[in-house]
Design a protein around this motif. Structure first.
Motif, PDB file in Angstrom:
ATOM      1  N   ASP A  57      78.164 -18.008  50.296  1.00 42.06           N
ATOM      2  CA  ASP A  57      77.678 -17.291  49.122  1.00 42.06           C
ATOM      3  C   ASP A  57      78.648 -17.257  47.947  1.00 42.06           C
ATOM      4  O   ASP A  57      78.317 -16.700  46.902  1.00 42.06           O
ATOM      5  CB  ASP A  57      77.306 -15.860  49.513  1.00 42.06           C
ATOM      6  CG  ASP A  57      78.486 -15.075  50.075  1.00 42.06           C
ATOM      7  OD1 ASP A  57      79.486 -15.702  50.479  1.00 42.06           O
ATOM      8  OD2 ASP A  57      78.403 -13.832  50.112  1.00 42.06           O
ATOM      9  N   ASP A  58      79.840 -17.839  48.075  1.00 38.18           N
ATOM     10  CA  ASP A  58      80.794 -17.708  46.975  1.00 38.18           C
ATOM     11  C   ASP A  58      80.905 -18.968  46.129  1.00 38.18           C
ATOM     12  O   ASP A  58      81.610 -18.980  45.112  1.00 38.18           O
ATOM     13  CB  ASP A  58      82.177 -17.250  47.473  1.00 38.18           C
ATOM     14  CG  ASP A  58      82.788 -18.188  48.504  1.00 38.18           C
ATOM     15  OD1 ASP A  58      82.074 -19.055  49.014  1.00 38.18           O
ATOM     16  OD2 ASP A  58      83.986 -18.030  48.799  1.00 38.18           O
ATOM     17  N   ALA A  59      80.253 -20.043  46.515  1.00 39.71           N
ATOM     18  CA  ALA A  59      80.198 -21.270  45.723  1.00 39.71           C
ATOM     19  C   ALA A  59      79.150 -22.170  46.345  1.00 39.71           C
ATOM     20  O   ALA A  59      78.803 -22.024  47.518  1.00 39.71           O
ATOM     21  CB  ALA A  59      81.551 -21.974  45.698  1.00 39.71           C
ATOM     22  N   MET A  60      78.637 -23.121  45.561  1.00 41.81           N
ATOM     23  CA  MET A  60      77.705 -24.106  46.089  1.00 41.81           C
ATOM     24  C   MET A  60      78.477 -25.349  46.514  1.00 41.81           C
ATOM     25  O   MET A  60      79.310 -25.859  45.756  1.00 41.81           O
ATOM     26  CB  MET A  60      76.667 -24.502  45.036  1.00 41.81           C
ATOM     27  CG  MET A  60      75.647 -23.434  44.712  1.00 41.81           C
ATOM     28  SD  MET A  60      74.339 -24.118  43.646  1.00 41.81           S
ATOM     29  CE  MET A  60      73.341 -22.657  43.383  1.00 41.81           C
ATOM     30  N   HIS A 110      89.119 -23.069  50.525  1.00 46.44           N
ATOM     31  CA  HIS A 110      87.997 -23.895  50.080  1.00 46.44           C
ATOM     32  C   HIS A 110      86.867 -22.936  49.708  1.00 46.44           C
ATOM     33  O   HIS A 110      86.732 -22.556  48.556  1.00 46.44           O
ATOM     34  CB  HIS A 110      87.607 -24.840  51.225  1.00 46.44           C
ATOM     35  CG  HIS A 110      86.435 -25.717  50.918  1.00 46.44           C
ATOM     36  ND1 HIS A 110      86.538 -26.790  50.074  1.00 46.44           N
ATOM     37  CD2 HIS A 110      85.147 -25.677  51.335  1.00 46.44           C
ATOM     38  CE1 HIS A 110      85.348 -27.382  49.991  1.00 46.44           C
ATOM     39  NE2 HIS A 110      84.491 -26.727  50.746  1.00 46.44           N
ATOM     40  N   ARG A 111      86.098 -22.469  50.665  1.00 47.33           N
ATOM     41  CA  ARG A 111      85.139 -21.385  50.459  1.00 47.33           C
ATOM     42  C   ARG A 111      85.353 -20.345  51.542  1.00 47.33           C
ATOM     43  O   ARG A 111      85.770 -20.672  52.651  1.00 47.33           O
ATOM     44  CB  ARG A 111      83.695 -21.875  50.566  1.00 47.33           C
ATOM     45  CG  ARG A 111      83.196 -22.702  49.424  1.00 47.33           C
ATOM     46  CD  ARG A 111      81.698 -22.955  49.547  1.00 47.33           C
ATOM     47  NE  ARG A 111      81.361 -23.739  50.719  1.00 47.33           N
ATOM     48  CZ  ARG A 111      80.112 -23.953  51.146  1.00 47.33           C
ATOM     49  NH1 ARG A 111      79.086 -23.400  50.520  1.00 47.33           N
ATOM     50  NH2 ARG A 111      79.881 -24.700  52.218  1.00 47.33           N
ATOM     51  N   TYR A 112      85.063 -19.092  51.218  1.00 43.30           N
ATOM     52  CA  TYR A 112      85.094 -18.047  52.236  1.00 43.30           C
ATOM     53  C   TYR A 112      83.776 -17.993  52.992  1.00 43.30           C
ATOM     54  O   TYR A 112      83.733 -17.613  54.160  1.00 43.30           O
ATOM     55  CB  TYR A 112      85.402 -16.690  51.600  1.00 43.30           C
ATOM     56  CG  TYR A 112      86.884 -16.459  51.389  1.00 43.30           C
ATOM     57  CD1 TYR A 112      87.609 -15.655  52.246  1.00 43.30           C
ATOM     58  CD2 TYR A 112      87.552 -17.069  50.343  1.00 43.30           C
ATOM     59  CE1 TYR A 112      88.969 -15.449  52.074  1.00 43.30           C
ATOM     60  CE2 TYR A 112      88.910 -16.880  50.160  1.00 43.30           C
ATOM     61  CZ  TYR A 112      89.618 -16.067  51.019  1.00 43.30           C
ATOM     62  OH  TYR A 112      90.969 -15.888  50.842  1.00 43.30           O
ATOM     63  N   GLY A 113      82.697 -18.353  52.335  1.00 40.23           N
ATOM     64  CA  GLY A 113      81.394 -18.308  52.969  1.00 40.23           C
ATOM     65  C   GLY A 113      80.397 -19.121  52.180  1.00 40.23           C
ATOM     66  O   GLY A 113      80.736 -19.793  51.196  1.00 40.23           O
ATOM     67  N   ALA A 151      69.733 -23.376  39.501  1.00 46.66           N
ATOM     68  CA  ALA A 151      69.746 -22.151  40.306  1.00 46.66           C
ATOM     69  C   ALA A 151      71.040 -21.357  40.184  1.00 46.66           C
ATOM     70  O   ALA A 151      71.058 -20.151  40.450  1.00 46.66           O
ATOM     71  CB  ALA A 151      69.517 -22.502  41.774  1.00 46.66           C
ATOM     72  N   ALA A 152      72.110 -22.002  39.765  1.00 49.73           N
ATOM     73  CA  ALA A 152      73.424 -21.360  39.776  1.00 49.73           C
ATOM     74  C   ALA A 152      73.567 -20.314  38.687  1.00 49.73           C
ATOM     75  O   ALA A 152      73.084 -20.491  37.562  1.00 49.73           O
ATOM     76  CB  ALA A 152      74.519 -22.412  39.632  1.00 49.73           C
ATOM     77  N   ALA A 153      74.254 -19.221  39.034  1.00 54.58           N
ATOM     78  CA  ALA A 153      74.650 -18.248  38.016  1.00 54.58           C
ATOM     79  C   ALA A 153      75.749 -18.859  37.159  1.00 54.58           C
ATOM     80  O   ALA A 153      76.370 -19.868  37.527  1.00 54.58           O
ATOM     81  CB  ALA A 153      75.137 -16.971  38.689  1.00 54.58           C
ATOM     82  N   HIS A 154      76.028 -18.228  36.014  1.00 51.40           N
ATOM     83  CA  HIS A 154      76.964 -18.852  35.065  1.00 51.40           C
ATOM     84  C   HIS A 154      78.390 -18.928  35.609  1.00 51.40           C
ATOM     85  O   HIS A 154      79.197 -19.724  35.125  1.00 51.40           O
ATOM     86  CB  HIS A 154      76.938 -18.121  33.726  1.00 51.40           C
ATOM     87  CG  HIS A 154      77.505 -16.732  33.761  1.00 51.40           C
ATOM     88  ND1 HIS A 154      76.860 -15.671  34.363  1.00 51.40           N
ATOM     89  CD2 HIS A 154      78.661 -16.233  33.263  1.00 51.40           C
ATOM     90  CE1 HIS A 154      77.587 -14.579  34.233  1.00 51.40           C
ATOM     91  NE2 HIS A 154      78.687 -14.888  33.575  1.00 51.40           N
ATOM     92  N   LEU A 155      78.722 -18.104  36.633  1.00 53.53           N
ATOM     93  CA  LEU A 155      80.063 -18.138  37.209  1.00 53.53           C
ATOM     94  C   LEU A 155      80.118 -18.881  38.549  1.00 53.53           C
ATOM     95  O   LEU A 155      81.164 -18.917  39.183  1.00 53.53           O
ATOM     96  CB  LEU A 155      80.588 -16.708  37.404  1.00 53.53           C
ATOM     97  CG  LEU A 155      80.875 -15.913  36.131  1.00 53.53           C
ATOM     98  CD1 LEU A 155      81.367 -14.512  36.483  1.00 53.53           C
ATOM     99  CD2 LEU A 155      81.914 -16.624  35.264  1.00 53.53           C
ATOM    100  N   THR A 156      79.000 -19.459  38.983  1.00 54.94           N
ATOM    101  CA  THR A 156      78.962 -20.136  40.275  1.00 54.94           C
ATOM    102  C   THR A 156      79.477 -21.568  40.162  1.00 54.94           C
ATOM    103  O   THR A 156      78.958 -22.363  39.383  1.00 54.94           O
ATOM    104  CB  THR A 156      77.532 -20.166  40.840  1.00 54.94           C
ATOM    105  OG1 THR A 156      77.055 -18.828  40.990  1.00 54.94           O
ATOM    106  CG2 THR A 156      77.503 -20.862  42.203  1.00 54.94           C
ATOM    107  N   SER A 158      81.567 -28.875  39.204  1.00 54.68           N
ATOM    108  CA  SER A 158      82.864 -28.192  39.101  1.00 54.68           C
ATOM    109  C   SER A 158      83.934 -28.942  39.885  1.00 54.68           C
ATOM    110  O   SER A 158      85.107 -28.951  39.513  1.00 54.68           O
ATOM    111  CB  SER A 158      82.756 -26.766  39.637  1.00 54.68           C
ATOM    112  OG  SER A 158      81.666 -26.085  39.067  1.00 54.68           O
ATOM    113  N   ALA A 159      83.532 -29.542  41.006  1.00 56.20           N
ATOM    114  CA  ALA A 159      84.467 -30.284  41.854  1.00 56.20           C
ATOM    115  C   ALA A 159      83.686 -31.298  42.670  1.00 56.20           C
ATOM    116  O   ALA A 159      82.476 -31.152  42.874  1.00 56.20           O
ATOM    117  CB  ALA A 159      85.232 -29.340  42.784  1.00 56.20           C
TER     118      ALA A 159
END
Length: 293
Positions: free
Chosen positions: A175-178, A170-173, A201-206, A227-228
């Motif tokens: 900081d790797d996705a919102m 899902h997420r590792y932490g 606030a999100a970067a283009h790859l977030t 994204s989901a």
């Protein structure tokens, strides 16, 4: 660490974690066991020059994980310890199967034994439980994913064990996705406002995912193209309705109340991901033992 610690590297499903990630975890485990005085039992009973061979064996069927951490524990005690891997991480084993053999000084092996077995048993238990879920939905095209409900300090190892069992993450932490959860929504004021602020606030790859509790919240979220969307504790009927409502616009993730008994039915609803905290927080340790040869 010397390359001999991985004599079966080519057959691993995943590379071992880097030593820079493993070392702090393994050193902490060894220090916890050795305390201030070391292994006083082994020091009292075993001659320093006594050597031997041992086999790490499965006492029950399962999926192997944790060899990288276990082998590093051995090397940190004695860099001359020699390991031969018979069943690499990711391999399925039966009760009685040899996972690896160890050759070296008896004092060193006995000193590292419990720490090595703890890593293999705990992580193999996670890989084994994950494989049970993955096999239950085989062919359904759905991802079985772990969550952040991991043992403090062990996340990297436990997430890797899930992958060795065939699962995803899902997420590792943080900081790797919102991931916008119900309390974020309450604090931000509304679903549209929370998603707007996240997008700004999100970067283009977030990636941006939002958790919804019902179909009305899903309807509010869809126009903002996250994204989901995480469907939290939805009934199976509502999961089917959510898939129909979303029409493939975004990835849908089901979470909450997933068991081995209902995971196939949840997969049948058409969701893309099923996240299960129990993969890491409730996995039973696989019974692993060390036998003198």
């Amino acid at each position: 660490m010397p390359p001999k610690k991985n004599t079966a590297a080519s057959s691993r499903l995943l590379p071992p974690l880097p030593d820079i990630v493993l070392e702090p975890i393994v050193k902490l485990a060894l220090a916890e066991d050795l305390g201030a005085a070391g292994d006083i039992t082994t020091d009292a009973l075993i001659d320093p020059e006594t050597g031997g061979r041992w086999a790490v064996r499965a006492r029950q069927a399962g999926v192997v994980a944790g060899l990288d951490a276990a082998i590093l524990a051995g090397f940190l005690i004695d860099p001359d310890m020699v390991f031969e891997i018979a069943a690499p991480d990711g391999a399925r084993v039966k009760a009685g199967d040899t996972i690896m053999t160890i050759e070296g000084y008896a004092r060193s092996v006995l000193m590292a034994e419990r720490t090595m077995l703890n890593f293999i048993g705990r992580l193999s238990g996670i890989a084994t439980l994950t494989r049970l879920y993955v096999d239950a939905v085989d062919g359904m095209g759905v991802i079985i994913a772990s969550t952040r409900k991991t043992t403090p300090g062990m996340r990297a190892l436990e997430k890797r064990a899930v992958k060795l069992g065939g699962g995803g993450a899902h997420r590792y932490g943080l900081d790797d996705a919102m991931l916008i959860k119900d309390n974020h929504i309450a604090a931000a004021g509304s679903i549209p406002l929370a998603l707007q602020r996240a997008r700004e606030a999100a970067a283009h790859l977030t990636c941006i995912e939002i958790e919804v509790d019902n179909l009305d919240q899903l309807k509010q979220a869809l126009p903002h193209a996250p994204s989901a969307i995480l469907l939290d504790n939805f009934t199976q009927a509502d999961l089917r309705a959510a898939v129909k409502m979303a029409k493939g616009q975004t990835m849908l993730e089901a979470s909450g109340g997933i068991t081995i008994e209902n995971v196939f039915a949840v997969a049948e609803t058409g969701v893309d991901v099923i996240s299960i905290g129990a993969l890491t927080h409730s996995a039973k340790t696989l019974d692993i033992g060390l036998d003198a040869l």
